[in-house]
Every structure is written in C-alpha cells, then in structure tokens.
Design an enzyme around this catalytic site. Structure first.
Site, mmCIF file in Angstrom:
data_model
loop_
_atom_site.group_PDB
_atom_site.id
_atom_site.type_symbol
_atom_site.label_atom_id
_atom_site.label_comp_id
_atom_site.label_asym_id
_atom_site.label_seq_id
_atom_site.Cartn_x
_atom_site.Cartn_y
_atom_site.Cartn_z
ATOM 1 N N LYS A 206 -10.427 -5.738 16.420
ATOM 2 C CA LYS A 206 -11.639 -5.183 15.810
ATOM 3 C C LYS A 206 -12.890 -5.787 16.430
ATOM 4 O O LYS A 206 -13.816 -5.077 16.819
ATOM 5 C CB LYS A 206 -11.620 -5.429 14.303
ATOM 6 C CG LYS A 206 -12.808 -4.800 13.575
ATOM 7 C CD LYS A 206 -12.810 -5.122 12.087
ATOM 8 C CE LYS A 206 -11.702 -4.433 11.353
ATOM 9 N NZ LYS A 206 -11.805 -4.600 9.880
ATOM 10 N N GLU A 212 -5.796 -14.812 20.610
ATOM 11 C CA GLU A 212 -4.495 -14.438 21.164
ATOM 12 C C GLU A 212 -4.585 -13.113 21.919
ATOM 13 O O GLU A 212 -4.068 -12.970 23.029
ATOM 14 C CB GLU A 212 -3.456 -14.326 20.043
ATOM 15 C CG GLU A 212 -3.151 -15.625 19.331
ATOM 16 C CD GLU A 212 -4.037 -15.850 18.113
ATOM 17 O OE1 GLU A 212 -3.676 -16.680 17.265
ATOM 18 O OE2 GLU A 212 -5.110 -15.206 18.021
ATOM 19 N N GLY A 267 -6.716 -5.642 8.444
ATOM 20 C CA GLY A 267 -5.748 -5.535 9.529
ATOM 21 C C GLY A 267 -4.363 -5.152 9.070
ATOM 22 O O GLY A 267 -3.684 -4.311 9.680
ATOM 23 N N ARG A 268 -3.901 -5.735 7.962
ATOM 24 C CA ARG A 268 -2.539 -5.469 7.490
ATOM 25 C C ARG A 268 -2.434 -4.113 6.787
ATOM 26 O O ARG A 268 -1.344 -3.716 6.370
ATOM 27 C CB ARG A 268 -2.077 -6.600 6.574
ATOM 28 C CG ARG A 268 -2.974 -6.846 5.362
ATOM 29 C CD ARG A 268 -2.656 -8.193 4.730
ATOM 30 N NE ARG A 268 -3.530 -8.538 3.621
ATOM 31 C CZ ARG A 268 -4.716 -9.104 3.760
ATOM 32 N NH1 ARG A 268 -5.199 -9.344 4.969
ATOM 33 N NH2 ARG A 268 -5.451 -9.426 2.707
ATOM 34 N N GLU A 353 0.020 -12.357 3.127
ATOM 35 C CA GLU A 353 -1.381 -12.561 3.484
ATOM 36 C C GLU A 353 -2.282 -12.015 2.387
ATOM 37 O O GLU A 353 -3.392 -12.499 2.191
ATOM 38 C CB GLU A 353 -1.692 -11.883 4.826
ATOM 39 C CG GLU A 353 -3.022 -12.322 5.430
ATOM 40 C CD GLU A 353 -3.179 -11.913 6.883
ATOM 41 O OE1 GLU A 353 -2.859 -12.723 7.769
ATOM 42 O OE2 GLU A 353 -3.619 -10.768 7.117
ATOM 43 N N HIS A 384 26.380 -10.390 6.706
ATOM 44 C CA HIS A 384 27.151 -11.371 7.476
ATOM 45 C C HIS A 384 26.266 -12.526 7.925
ATOM 46 O O HIS A 384 26.599 -13.235 8.866
ATOM 47 C CB HIS A 384 27.801 -10.683 8.674
ATOM 48 C CG HIS A 384 28.802 -9.650 8.274
ATOM 49 N ND1 HIS A 384 30.146 -9.924 8.135
ATOM 50 C CD2 HIS A 384 28.649 -8.351 7.947
ATOM 51 C CE1 HIS A 384 30.778 -8.829 7.741
ATOM 52 N NE2 HIS A 384 29.896 -7.859 7.626
ATOM 53 N N LYS A 504 -7.386 -21.798 12.817
ATOM 54 C CA LYS A 504 -8.050 -21.237 13.999
ATOM 55 C C LYS A 504 -9.186 -22.144 14.464
ATOM 56 O O LYS A 504 -9.357 -22.396 15.664
ATOM 57 C CB LYS A 504 -8.604 -19.842 13.688
ATOM 58 C CG LYS A 504 -7.558 -18.760 13.540
ATOM 59 C CD LYS A 504 -8.233 -17.416 13.317
ATOM 60 C CE LYS A 504 -7.227 -16.287 13.245
ATOM 61 N NZ LYS A 504 -7.896 -14.977 13.037
#
Length: 540
Positions: A206, A212, A267-268, A353, A384, A504
């Site tokens: 954004k 990153e 964002g999510r 979050e 399993h 951050k």
C-alpha cells in the site's frame, strides 16, 4: 462504561456454565436424540452443524443477550455504513464495499466508494484480459507466461490461499509464484527456471515502503536487469498494487499500471481488492467477480439475518463461549479439501492479527481472554500428524471441519473416503469410547487405559456443495464476520495491528548495527551479543 465481566449478561453466562460444566455431549444427545437436526443453520447454501459444541439452547440465548448488550447489531450497521469504527486509526472499515454491486452508492467523506471500487475492478479486468490473451508482450515480444506476486501479510496470504484454492479453475498455461519472506531463499526459489522476458512481477505494498516487499522487489529488479532486461523494460514487467504514486514511479513502474486501494481496507481483509490481481490473472475476471458475489451474499446474510440463524454470529458466540467459559485457548481449522491447504494459514492472520489484543476500545486492560490461537491442516493429512493430541491430549481443542458434498476431481472412491474420515472425526471427538465399550470390543485389560477416549470435545461442521470461486468468497466472508463478532463481544478493536510495529522499529535499528559490524550497541546483553555474533566476519 461497565467492564464486560461486570455485565448482567456475562454473569448469567458464568452461572449457566456452572450448571452445564459436568454435562457431556453424550448426555446432551441422549436427552435429545434430534439435537443434530436442531442445532444447525442452513443459509447461503451452507449447512452449519454446531450440535457437537458444548452448548444448549439456553447457552445460545444467553450469548445472544451478551451480543445485544454489547451492541453487536449497531456495530454491524456502523461498519457497513462506513462509520470510523477503527477508532485508534480513525478509519472506516469497509472491506464489505469491495464486493458491493455496481451502482450502489456508499458515501464516505463525500466520496462514493463503490464507484471507486468498480473503477479499479474495471482497470484490473482490462489489464488481466491483455495478459491472458497474450496482447501484453514482454521486452522480447513474447507474451507473459509467469506471474510473481511480491508482498507480505495480507498482500501475500490472501493471493496465495486464493490461488491454491482455485487452482482447479486456472488454465494451467501460466506459472504463478509468490514471494513474501525477506529470506533471500524465498525469492531465489521463486525465480528458479523463469525467463525474465516472459515474467511479470506484481509488487503489492500500500505504501510502497514495506521493508520485506521492497527488498524483494529491488532484488527482483536486479535479477531482471542482469538477465536481459533494460531499465526501460521494467515498465513492461513490473506493476504495482499501491497508493504511493511517487514511489511507484521512482521504482520504474508506469503509473498507468498502478492499481490502488484505500486506507479503509486492512491488509488481512484485502484479497478481494486490487491485492487480488494475481487471483484475477489466474482464474479470469468472470470467476473473480463470482468470488465477489459469494462475499456479498455472506455480507448480506450477516447484516440482515436474526442472530439465532446468523452463521457468522453463532460462530463468533461459540468462540467466546469456548474461550471465556470453557477455558479453551485454541481453534483448529480442518478443511477436508486439499485445494484449501493454505486456508488455515490465511485464517491465522485474519483472526490473530485482528483479535490478538489485550486492551479495550477505551484503552483499558482486559481481565478476560481474547483471540484464541487458530491453526490447522487439511484432512486427512492432519489425522496422521496432530489428531492424536486432539483426541487424547490434555488440551481440548475445538475444531471446525469444512467439507464439500461434490468433489472437483471425482476419482473414485477417494471422495467417499475423504468425507467418511471427516464425519468420523467429529463423531469420535464428541462421543469418544468408554472403558465399557473398549472391553466389549475385546481390548485386553493392560491396553484399556490407552484405548479409552474421553470424548466431549467440541466441533462444528460446515458442508458446502462444491469448492468454487463463489463458495470461496462465502467462506472467507464468513470468517471475517465471525472475527468481527468476537471483537465486538470482547470490546476490542479488530482492525488495527499495533503489536506488529515495535519489532519493525527495533529491526530497523538492528539492521544499521549489523551493517556497521555490530559497533553500535544499545540493547540488553543478550541482544547485543546476538548482534555481535551475526555481524562477525566469516572466517574463510
């Protein structure tokens, strides 16, 4: 404002729990053999069975009273209207506007946001059609065959999940890869075997400043320039999903190929915005719009359905009941469809979050638990792996089983085996196996303690007809709204993520110290030593 735990509806639930504490699911089903036909909701083509949750009709009634006392309906209406319910950031919360029908007006600060949404959708559609038909050419004149999405958090988890979930609907003639981790190995492996002249990068950030994402984007650009591309060619092979026009242009991307979104989209909650550009490229604009229609159907169900028959509301109430009254701290998401293998990871961010908070909207410390840990794996793989703990471990873990009546790939007898396993797991968790049943089955006495299953472990089951773009949209919106419901009941802000910020800030400082070979120290002794060791020159 009264504390949540001081409210009459909360105290009623505390007293109710005491009366229900020692009643098992075996007893509840024995008392009402038709319970499995009653504690269900059929809506929006979803069959939601919560009869194996440790609740009664009275439990649901009292939880609904709590929801009303917390103003859930009013908060729902405020969110859909564009009110600034994200109070810490003074923002509207309007991911629901991303799937509103064209022509519907929703004004926020004098701007019709649905008009803006459909303008971006139209731009995405035109772009995707050019790529998918081969009209868009790379620097060598070849069409684009490879799409690399670079983002992190919601800019990665949503697109990855949607691509995997809808892979059946892709043509298979394009390669899609996703890069998020700042670990260089992630990018190197994503680029392995790709030709730069056939590769398009989508840079999703954004602000276009995310550490990153921009680190990976710059390395991708270096790879591109090193392997035949020129600076002028960057505009043909890099596009942006961002709002920072200046930074996008500085990077070398044509602003005509910048797809925007808005500060009222977290964002999510953004996979159905321009962040879903890779999804639209993979499945096509028509299927993408079908996914939006699924989102919209669940939005309308959530907003307009009475609480008693409202799937996301009941899910949210059950989560509060399990977390705060049954004292259960985690939630397993168990999709019985391999295409949904990234769905649990997607929900981890959406849920944790959003509701990983320890202060109320008013800034007061909570005195109750919020935000259970969400995790999971598709069946039958999980059976399993970790189901042993779910069945016989000391920690009780509520489970959501998600299944589809019709398979996408009808390879007999696979689907019957898959669904049989899903149904069996819910039955085993609820009812277990008593010592008497084990004895009657002929289990030798020394093994009896190991063959007893306590049961009484809660689960819900969701059945849908088939995994399609439409049903995926409904599933995602369903969990979005149950997260919102939980947040309202707990009195927290589900739409900021300030806990992410401190790490951050500290990382930025440590980066400079590592680059200066650990010469700048200002931390605790442990952190200082770690910086020194990592920054120490490697001995040849």
């Amino acid at each position: 404002m009264h504390k949540l735990t001081d409210k009459a509806s909360w105290k009623s639930l505390v007293n109710h729990y005491r009366s229900l504490e020692n009643i098992s699911l075996r007893e509840l089903f024995s008392e009402d053999p038709d319970r499995g036909k009653k504690l269900i909701i059929r809506a929006t083509d979803i069959y939601f069975d919560y009869s194996k949750q440790r609740v009664t009709d009275e439990t649901i009634k009292l939880l609904i009273n709590l929801a009303r006392e917390q103003g859930l309906k009013e908060r729902m209406e405020a969110m859909f209207a564009g009110d600034r319910i994200n109070t810490t950031e003074n923002r509207s919360v309007l991911h629901t506007a991303l799937r509103m029908p064209e022509g519907k007006e929703l004004l926020v600060d004098g701007i019709n946001v649905t008009e803006e949404v459909h303008r971006v959708l139209a731009s995405m559609t035109t772009f995707c059609d050019r790529i998918r038909t081969g009209e868009w050419k790379g620097f060598s004149g070849k069409p684009v065959r490879n799409i690399v999405n670079i983002g992190i958090g919601g800019s990665d988890l949503g697109p990855v999940m949607a691509y995997e979930a809808l892979k059946y609907y892709t043509s298979g003639d394009m390669t899609f890869r996703f890069v998020s981790n700042i670990d260089g190995s992630d990018l190197v492996e994503a680029l392995r075997g790709l030709n730069p002249d056939e590769t398009l990068f989508i840079i999703s950030s954004k602000t276009f400043t995310t550490l990153e994402t921009l680190t990976n984007a710059k390395s991708a650009r270096r790879w591109f320039l090193k392997n035949g591309g020129s600076k002028a060619d960057v505009a043909k092979h890099f596009v942006a999903v961002s709002t920072n026009r200046e930074k996008v242009i500085e990077f070398g991307i044509d602003p005509e190929n910048m797809f925007g979104f808005w500060d009222w989209v977290g964002g999510r909650y953004s996979m159905d915005s321009a962040i879903g550009l890779s999804t639209m490229l993979a499945v096509g604009p028509e299927a993408f719009r079908e996914m939006l229609r699924g989102f919209r159907e669940m939005d309308e169900h959530f907003l307009n359905t009475p609480f008693e028959q409202n799937i996301p509301v009941i899910m949210g109430l059950l989560a509060v009941w399990n977390t705060n009254f049954l004292n259960l701290r985690t939630q397993a998401i168990l999709p019985y469809d391999n295409y949904l293998k990234r769905f649990p990871a997607y929900l981890q961010q959406l849920t944790m979050e959003s509701n990983g908070k320890s202060v109320t909207l008013e800034g007061h410390r909570v005195d109750y638990h919020t935000g259970p840990v969400y995790w999971g794996e598709p069946g039958t793989n999980g059976q399993h792996s970790f189901y042993q703990l779910i069945h016989q471990g000391t920690m009780i873990i509520p489970c959501d089983f998600i299944g589809f009546i019709s398979p996408l790939n009808d390879l007999e007898p696979h689907h019957d085996y898959l669904m049989a396993n899903m149904i069996a797991q819910g039955e085993a968790l609820a009812f277990g196996k008593t010592r008497k049943e084990a004895e009657e089955a002929g289990i030798e006495s020394r093994l009896l303690p190991h063959k007893v299953f306590e049961g009484n472990r809660p689960s819900s089951t969701f059945l849908l007809e088939k995994l399609t773009p439409h049903t995926l949209g409904k599933l995602v919106a369903m969990y979005e709204h149950t997260v919102f419901t939980q947040g309202v009941l707990w009195g927290i802000n589900s739409f900021d993520q300030m806990g992410v910020e401190l790490g951050k800030v500290l990382a930025e400082k440590i980066i400079s110290e590592l680059e200066d070979q650990g010469n700048v120290m200002g931390h605790d002794s442990s952190t200082n030593e770690l910086i020194k060791i990592i920054s120490r020159p490697v001995t040849p």
